[in-house]
Write an enzyme that holds these catalytic residues in place. Structure first.
Site, PDB file in Angstrom:
ATOM      1  N   HIS A 349       0.827  -1.207   0.000  1.00 16.07           N
ATOM      2  CA  HIS A 349       0.000   0.000   0.000  1.00 16.07           C
ATOM      3  C   HIS A 349       0.865   1.262   0.000  1.00 16.07           C
ATOM      4  CE1 HIS A 349      -3.525  -2.482   0.693  1.00 16.07           C
ATOM      5  NE2 HIS A 349      -4.268  -1.404   0.527  1.00 16.07           N
ATOM      6  N   LYS A 415      -8.914  -8.040   8.707  1.00 15.64           N
ATOM      7  CA  LYS A 415      -9.240  -8.524  10.054  1.00 15.64           C
ATOM      8  C   LYS A 415      -9.691  -7.368  10.932  1.00 15.64           C
ATOM      9  CE  LYS A 415      -6.017  -9.299  13.143  1.00 15.64           C
ATOM     10  NZ  LYS A 415      -4.842  -9.860  13.831  1.00 15.64           N
TER      11      LYS A 415
END
Length: 501
Positions: A349, A415
């Site tokens: 990212h 998550k």
């Protein structure tokens, strides 16, 4: 006088780390089974079921419980009458055991340790060095606790220097919402009180090595202030309604552990360290007779649990899914993902954001696609990919708006909860965030049928992969309107629990 041989210690550490990579402690399995039996929230019950099914699969397949195979922590007590047959230091012997364990071809463990943590953050490639705590004690044996601590739960550790009159229980309960669900509850909270700042943290970590025994403590009653605190916090934390994976439910913690130590009159240092659903630790001793022999668990130790899929399950084709379809998904819906799924986490990212800022083209077109926050374990044998559970999504929050607005990304899988900024970006772009269960990495990997690197190959496990998945289970955690199940779920179950008291 006992003589401990170099190779015996090295082999014992290596064996212990392999052992805990695929065997949960029996007390943890028993506590999770009890939590599964009593859970009433279907989403939380399914999350616990996935963790238990994953645990059994890992025990039989000898593959990691979680893709984050942890940073190694070792507590070693050396008897003062022990003599060593070695030309290595104690730390070097332990680290050689770590190196062998994480590079074992039959069960490769993910190397997650980075040197130069505020600089190049370069992977050491073998998960060394371990964090080692030594103590010299009377006797002629060496007593060792080996643990492997995941980064997601470690990231939620808290410390404070309280005033002597401050309430430890109040402070712990104040920290709980700040911890979110990134530590993969249900697990344990280790609490250290006293000493100095570093001693409190060490006590908290060491307390997590103790067996789950809160029910026995409740039955006999507290005899010390530390035991009173355990009972009080176990009750209050579970009444918070956080539940498994933060989805809301009856069980948030399986146990609370507390260790204390004398401290300065002006201080009350307090630390919290959570242990996640990938609880990994084992204890062994060396007496000069050879390497440690670790007991092989019986398959009967694991409950025979199957998942109960509700009526709200939807099969999704990631190759044809549309924004209009995504807008129909509701928080808490169970989806089974099929088709091509991209991956990417922190390093990927960061690199993509830097490329976008320079006007460069990304290595893969993300228009209308989904990205999974994961750093998988390397495959062995005929595996397509090793254990591949989700990583903590909040670490990608600062990248979310740019990714959604400049790449056309439609959804993300990770998550636990998302932060406010990420939820606002999801809402503004009518995107979606899906949650996979942390602690079910080997189970998730069974849904991955093909895998190939499509970008940033030099990043290793942090590269961009393209997975082809079949019926990968996820929960809609943030819908296209910005409603988060991690906010509504715990609030709902906190009210339900309060009404029963």
């Amino acid at each position: 006088m006992t003589v401990i041989r170099q190779d015996d210690l090295i082999q014992s550490v290596a064996d212990a780390l392999q052992y805990i990579s695929y065997y949960h402690p029996k007390d943890f399995i028993d506590a999770m089974e009890a939590a599964h039996q009593q859970e009433e929230n279907p989403a939380a019950k399914d999350a616990i079921a996935q963790i238990l099914i994953n645990s059994r699969m890992c025990a039989t397949g000898h593959r990691p419980i979680c893709q984050d195979t942890g940073i190694v922590t070792v507590f070693v007590h050396v008897g003062m009458n022990v003599q060593w047959d070695t030309d290595m230091s104690l730390d070097d012997m332990i680290n050689e055991g770590v190196r062998r364990a994480y590079q074992l071809p039959d069960n490769i463990l993910r190397a997650s340790v980075l040197a130069d943590p505020d600089g190049k953050r370069q992977n050491t490639r073998d998960n060394t060095p371990a964090v080692i705590h030594h103590k010299l004690v009377p006797g002629n044996t060496v007593d060792i606790h080996v643990a492997a601590k995941g980064g997601g739960s470690e990231a939620k550790a808290k410390f404070a220097m309280l005033n002597p009159s401050d309430s430890v229980a109040d402070w712990v309960l104040e920290q709980l919402p700040k911890m979110g669900a990134g530590w993969c509850p249900p697990g344990m909270l280790g609490i250290g009180i006293g000493g100095t700042a570093e001693k409190a943290m060490e006590l908290a970590k060491e307390s997590l090595l103790d067996p789950i025994d809160i029910q026995e403590l409740q039955s006999r009653g507290a005899e010390t202030r530390a035991e009173e605190l355990r009972i009080e916090l176990y009750d209050k934390v579970n009444k918070s309604g956080v539940g498994a994976q933060g989805l809301g439910g009856l069980t948030t913690v399986l146990d609370i552990k507390v260790k204390d130590y004398p401290t300065h009159a002006a201080n009350k240092p307090v630390a919290i360290i959570p242990n996640c659903a990938a609880t990994r630790h084992v204890h062994f001793g060396l007496d000069g007779s050879g390497p440690a022999i670790l007991p092989v668990p019986r398959l009967e130790d694991w409950p025979d649990i199957t998942r109960e899929i509700g009526d709200n399950v939807k099969r999704v084709n990631l190759d044809t899914v549309t924004p209009a379809e995504v807008k129909q998904w509701q928080p808490g819906d169970t989806l089974l993902l099929n088709g091509k799924l991209l991956t990417g986490r922190d390093a990927a990212h960061k690199r993509m954001i830097d490329m976008l800022s320079r006007g460069e083209t990304l290595p893969v077109d993300m228009q209308g696609r989904f990205i999974y926050y994961v750093g998988p374990v390397d495959p062995v044998g005929d595996e397509v990919v090793g254990p591949a559970g989700p990583t903590t999504a909040t670490r990608m929050d600062k990248f979310t708006r740019t990714m959604l607005e400049q790449t056309g990304l439609l959804g993300m899988v990770g998550k636990a909860e998302r932060g406010t900024a990420a939820i606002e970006a999801i809402r503004d772009n009518r995107a979606v965030y899906l949650m996979a269960v942390g602690g079910a990495a080997y189970l998730v990997a069974q849904a991955i049928k093909k895998s190939r690197v499509v970008g940033f190959e030099d990043l290793g496990m942090e590269a961009i992969y393209e997975f082809e998945v079949e019926d990968m289970p996820v929960t809609v955690a943030v819908d296209s309107l910005g409603e988060s199940v991690h906010q509504t779920g715990p609030a709902k179950w906190k009210e339900i629990i309060a009404e029963r008291v």
